[in-house]
Design a protein around this motif. Sequence first.
Motif, PDB file in Angstrom:
ATOM      1  N   PHE A   1       3.269  59.906 121.178  1.00 21.08           N
ATOM      2  CA  PHE A   1       1.915  60.448 121.239  1.00 21.08           C
ATOM      3  C   PHE A   1       0.921  59.310 121.399  1.00 21.08           C
ATOM      4  N   GLU A   2      -0.314  59.685 121.751  1.00 21.70           N
ATOM      5  CA  GLU A   2      -1.372  58.680 121.824  1.00 21.70           C
ATOM      6  C   GLU A   2      -1.468  57.939 120.495  1.00 21.70           C
ATOM      7  N   GLY A   3      -1.941  56.709 120.565  1.00 20.01           N
ATOM      8  CA  GLY A   3      -2.123  55.918 119.346  1.00 20.01           C
ATOM      9  C   GLY A   3      -0.844  55.333 118.786  1.00 20.01           C
ATOM     10  N   ASN A   4       0.197  55.235 119.593  1.00 14.09           N
ATOM     11  CA  ASN A   4       1.472  54.642 119.161  1.00 14.09           C
ATOM     12  C   ASN A   4       2.148  55.409 118.032  1.00 14.09           C
ATOM     13  N   PHE A   5       2.031  56.719 118.027  1.00 10.43           N
ATOM     14  CA  PHE A   5       2.725  57.550 117.049  1.00 10.43           C
ATOM     15  C   PHE A   5       3.920  58.184 117.745  1.00 10.43           C
ATOM     16  N   THR A   6       5.095  58.083 117.133  1.00 10.70           N
ATOM     17  CA  THR A   6       6.331  58.590 117.724  1.00 10.70           C
ATOM     18  C   THR A   6       7.116  59.360 116.678  1.00 10.70           C
ATOM     19  N   ILE A   7       7.772  60.442 117.096  1.00  5.61           N
ATOM     20  CA  ILE A   7       8.695  61.176 116.231  1.00  5.61           C
ATOM     21  C   ILE A   7      10.061  61.163 116.906  1.00  5.61           C
ATOM     22  N   HIS A   8      11.124  61.285 116.109  1.00  2.00           N
ATOM     23  CA  HIS A   8      12.471  61.225 116.660  1.00  2.00           C
ATOM     24  C   HIS A   8      13.352  62.250 115.969  1.00  2.00           C
ATOM     25  N   ASP A   9      14.176  62.934 116.732  1.00  2.00           N
ATOM     26  CA  ASP A   9      15.161  63.856 116.170  1.00  2.00           C
ATOM     27  C   ASP A   9      16.015  63.072 115.163  1.00  2.00           C
ATOM     28  N   GLY A  10      16.021  63.535 113.914  1.00  2.00           N
ATOM     29  CA  GLY A  10      16.658  62.791 112.837  1.00  2.00           C
ATOM     30  C   GLY A  10      18.149  62.583 113.014  1.00  2.00           C
ATOM     31  N   ALA A  11      18.883  63.620 113.395  1.00  2.00           N
ATOM     32  CA  ALA A  11      20.329  63.480 113.554  1.00  2.00           C
ATOM     33  C   ALA A  11      20.651  62.513 114.688  1.00  2.00           C
ATOM     34  N   ALA A  12      19.914  62.608 115.785  1.00  2.00           N
ATOM     35  CA  ALA A  12      20.154  61.707 116.920  1.00  2.00           C
ATOM     36  C   ALA A  12      19.828  60.266 116.554  1.00  2.00           C
ATOM     37  N   LEU A  13      18.731  60.040 115.825  1.00  2.00           N
ATOM     38  CA  LEU A  13      18.352  58.678 115.459  1.00  2.00           C
ATOM     39  C   LEU A  13      19.333  58.087 114.455  1.00  2.00           C
ATOM     40  N   ALA A  14      19.794  58.890 113.496  1.00  2.00           N
ATOM     41  CA  ALA A  14      20.781  58.401 112.527  1.00  2.00           C
ATOM     42  C   ALA A  14      22.054  57.977 113.249  1.00  2.00           C
ATOM     43  N   SER A  15      22.463  58.749 114.226  1.00  2.00           N
ATOM     44  CA  SER A  15      23.649  58.409 115.000  1.00  2.00           C
ATOM     45  C   SER A  15      23.449  57.116 115.773  1.00  2.00           C
ATOM     46  N   THR A  16      22.268  56.950 116.365  1.00  2.00           N
ATOM     47  CA  THR A  16      21.965  55.740 117.129  1.00  2.00           C
ATOM     48  C   THR A  16      21.894  54.512 116.236  1.00  2.00           C
ATOM     49  N   VAL A  17      21.222  54.628 115.113  1.00  2.00           N
ATOM     50  CA  VAL A  17      20.997  53.475 114.241  1.00  2.00           C
ATOM     51  C   VAL A  17      22.237  53.125 113.424  1.00  2.00           C
ATOM     52  N   TRP A  18      22.835  54.122 112.770  1.00  2.00           N
ATOM     53  CA  TRP A  18      23.928  53.864 111.855  1.00  2.00           C
ATOM     54  C   TRP A  18      25.302  54.265 112.395  1.00  2.00           C
ATOM     55  N   GLY A  19      25.329  54.891 113.574  1.00  2.00           N
ATOM     56  CA  GLY A  19      26.600  55.291 114.156  1.00  2.00           C
ATOM     57  C   GLY A  19      27.254  56.453 113.453  1.00  2.00           C
ATOM     58  N   GLU A  20      26.466  57.221 112.745  1.00  2.00           N
ATOM     59  CA  GLU A  20      26.987  58.366 111.996  1.00  2.00           C
ATOM     60  C   GLU A  20      25.864  59.343 111.735  1.00  2.00           C
ATOM     61  N   ARG A  21      26.207  60.467 111.172  1.00  2.00           N
ATOM     62  CA  ARG A  21      25.217  61.488 110.842  1.00  2.00           C
ATOM     63  C   ARG A  21      24.957  61.533 109.343  1.00  2.00           C
ATOM     64  N   ALA A  22      25.452  60.583 108.597  1.00  2.00           N
ATOM     65  CA  ALA A  22      25.303  60.574 107.142  1.00  2.00           C
ATOM     66  C   ALA A  22      23.844  60.696 106.739  1.00  2.00           C
ATOM     67  N   GLY A  23      23.588  61.583 105.799  1.00  2.00           N
ATOM     68  CA  GLY A  23      22.245  61.738 105.264  1.00  2.00           C
ATOM     69  C   GLY A  23      21.338  62.641 106.081  1.00  2.00           C
ATOM     70  N   THR A  24      21.821  63.153 107.216  1.00  2.00           N
ATOM     71  CA  THR A  24      20.953  63.996 108.040  1.00  2.00           C
ATOM     72  C   THR A  24      21.325  65.471 107.934  1.00  2.00           C
ATOM     73  N   ASP A  25      22.449  65.779 107.313  1.00  2.00           N
ATOM     74  CA  ASP A  25      22.899  67.166 107.261  1.00  2.00           C
ATOM     75  C   ASP A  25      22.466  67.906 105.997  1.00  2.00           C
ATOM     76  N   ASP A  26      21.855  67.196 105.037  1.00  8.08           N
ATOM     77  CA  ASP A  26      21.409  67.888 103.838  1.00  8.08           C
ATOM     78  C   ASP A  26      20.244  68.808 104.183  1.00  8.08           C
ATOM     79  N   ALA A  27      20.064  69.836 103.400  1.00  5.50           N
ATOM     80  CA  ALA A  27      19.051  70.846 103.693  1.00  5.50           C
ATOM     81  C   ALA A  27      17.645  70.442 103.261  1.00  5.50           C
ATOM     82  N   GLY A  28      17.519  69.352 102.541  1.00  2.73           N
ATOM     83  CA  GLY A  28      16.207  68.938 102.055  1.00  2.73           C
ATOM     84  C   GLY A  28      15.321  68.398 103.160  1.00  2.73           C
ATOM     85  N   PRO A  29      14.040  68.303 102.895  1.00  3.90           N
ATOM     86  CA  PRO A  29      13.108  67.795 103.904  1.00  3.90           C
ATOM     87  C   PRO A  29      13.253  66.284 104.092  1.00  3.90           C
TER      88      PRO A  29
END
Length: 125
Positions: A38-66
């Motif tokens: 978005f304008e102003g250098n604000f970015t959002i990322h799909d959490g499961a996809a980013l966890a996979s990219t950064v840590w190579g796994e989905r750990a911590g993204t499947d819990d139901a909490g916010p």
Amino acid sequence: MRFVNPIPFVRDIAASTAFYRDVLGLSVTADHGPFVMFEGNFTIHDGAALASTVWGERAGTDDAGPYGRRNLLLYFEDDDIDACFARLKDRVPLIHGLNEQPWGQRVFRFYDPDGHAVEIGEPMP
């Protein structure tokens, strides 16, 4: 080196994009599917996809909490804080209404769809 922007994890990229674009009125500058800028250098990322990219796994993204854990505040400014509050107050889950902080700035705070705290303040002189 320079700091560019934080990237909050979101559960539903389409819903979060709609929130920041349609409710807060931010302009999308780039949509790359799993991440949206978005304008102003604000970015959002799909959490499961980013966890996979950064840590190579989905750990911590499947819990139901916010993703929002009350440990990060996304800060924005608006030149007309009164009009901004009037426009958003019934469209967002408020943490508190418009009030003056100890340092003299007026702000209001609310939650985004992932429970991240968002603050909008008037610019400081």
